[in-house]
Design an enzyme around this catalytic site. Structure first.
Site, PDB file in Angstrom:
ATOM      1  N   PHE A  67      69.063  69.817 -85.921  1.00 38.37           N
ATOM      2  CA  PHE A  67      69.003  71.015 -86.760  1.00 38.37           C
ATOM      3  C   PHE A  67      67.919  70.866 -87.822  1.00 38.37           C
ATOM      4  O   PHE A  67      67.270  71.850 -88.192  1.00 38.37           O
ATOM      5  CB  PHE A  67      70.359  71.281 -87.409  1.00 38.37           C
ATOM      6  N   TYR A  68      67.718  69.644 -88.321  1.00 37.19           N
ATOM      7  CA  TYR A  68      66.616  69.398 -89.258  1.00 37.19           C
ATOM      8  C   TYR A  68      65.291  69.829 -88.644  1.00 37.19           C
ATOM      9  O   TYR A  68      64.510  70.577 -89.238  1.00 37.19           O
ATOM     10  CB  TYR A  68      66.565  67.913 -89.637  1.00 37.19           C
ATOM     11  N   ALA A  69      65.021  69.350 -87.433  1.00 38.84           N
ATOM     12  CA  ALA A  69      63.771  69.691 -86.757  1.00 38.84           C
ATOM     13  C   ALA A  69      63.671  71.192 -86.502  1.00 38.84           C
ATOM     14  O   ALA A  69      62.594  71.785 -86.608  1.00 38.84           O
ATOM     15  CB  ALA A  69      63.666  68.918 -85.442  1.00 38.84           C
ATOM     16  N   THR A  77      64.907  73.579 -88.361  1.00 46.35           N
ATOM     17  CA  THR A  77      64.547  74.279 -89.601  1.00 46.35           C
ATOM     18  C   THR A  77      63.061  74.138 -89.895  1.00 46.35           C
ATOM     19  O   THR A  77      62.427  75.082 -90.377  1.00 46.35           O
ATOM     20  CB  THR A  77      65.349  73.758 -90.811  1.00 46.35           C
ATOM     21  N   LYS A  78      62.484  72.988 -89.577  1.00 49.46           N
ATOM     22  CA  LYS A  78      61.057  72.785 -89.847  1.00 49.46           C
ATOM     23  C   LYS A  78      60.191  73.604 -88.880  1.00 49.46           C
ATOM     24  O   LYS A  78      59.128  74.102 -89.247  1.00 49.46           O
ATOM     25  CB  LYS A  78      60.702  71.298 -89.763  1.00 49.46           C
TER      26      LYS A  78
END
Length: 240
Positions: A71-73, A75-76
């Site tokens: 999910f981090y990736a 968002t980026k």
């Protein structure tokens, strides 16, 4: 120059809402303010994590980045898409930087180098995910800031003023190499190693093709992993 975000792959697995607030809503707020104030060049941090799993290396900006594993990736990647739309609609000059495993003094305390140094000095065990079979393109912080300084005044001159760059050292090391250098610079402290399986959302290898940024800035990464870790150890001991 927008480098703020909630970072880290593993934390995003358990706390995605924090990433949504900081990395999506927060990014939109900064992007809107930049557009309203007619900022001449909006530069923002992305990540190598947008590339997900790959079978061919090194990875260039032309390779697909539409299947992020965390999910981090995700968002980026959304940040890149939002910035592109603002470039298209409002002609806001935007440059996104896909960072590859940045390390060095004052680095994030959740990163392996920071955690392992602390653990080895305290004779505590360290965790090696994927049984230590990871490869990472470690990029020293001074090389990162050199690139950033050189692009601040070089805004995109495309019809849609938007561009993306890989920021990496273009030389992946097996993660265990970092442990070897730590043992050397910490005077042969032998770490207690706890092997762990591959974590969800993680990737086996990162390896940047950074020819685009090198050509654009007439600059290239200079600090080797050995020197970078030596510099970090000196800082860590003096700071703590």
């Amino acid at each position: 120059l927008h480098l703020a975000a909630q970072a880290g792959v593993r934390y995003s697995i358990y706390n995605p809402s924090i990433y949504f607030d900081s990395n999506l809503k927060g990014f939109f707020n900064i992007l809107k303010i930049a557009q309203e104030n007619k900022i001449k060049h909006f530069i923002f941090a992305s990540t190598s994590s947008v590339y997900g799993l790959k079978k061919k290396y090194p990875i260039s900006e032309k390779d697909s980045s539409d299947k992020p594993l965390s999910f981090y990736a995700a968002t980026k990647k959304c940040n890149e898409v939002l910035a592109f739309s603002f470039s298209n609609i409002y002609k806001l000059p935007c440059t996104g930087l896909r960072f590859f495993t940045v390390y060095g003094p004052y680095g994030r305390p959740d990163m392996a180098l920071f955690k392992w140094t602390k653990a080895m000095l305290e004779n505590s065990p360290i965790k090696l995910y994927n049984n230590g079979n990871h490869f990472r393109d470690f990029t020293y912080i001074d090389d990162v800031t050199d690139y950033i300084r050189k692009i601040v005044s070089k805004k995109p001159k495309l019809e849609i003023p938007y561009q993306i760059f890989n920021i990496g050292n273009s030389k992946p090391y097996k993660i265990t190499k970092m442990i070897e250098y730590l043992k050397f610079f910490l005077k042969n402290k032998n770490p207690k190693i706890k092997f762990e399986p591959m974590q969800i959302g993680d990737v086996y290898k990162t390896h940047s093709n950074s020819k685009k940024i090198m050509k654009y800035t007439k600059n290239k990464s200079k600090i080797s992993l050995k020197i970078g870790i030596q510099n970090f150890i000196k800082w860590y001991k003096s700071y703590f």
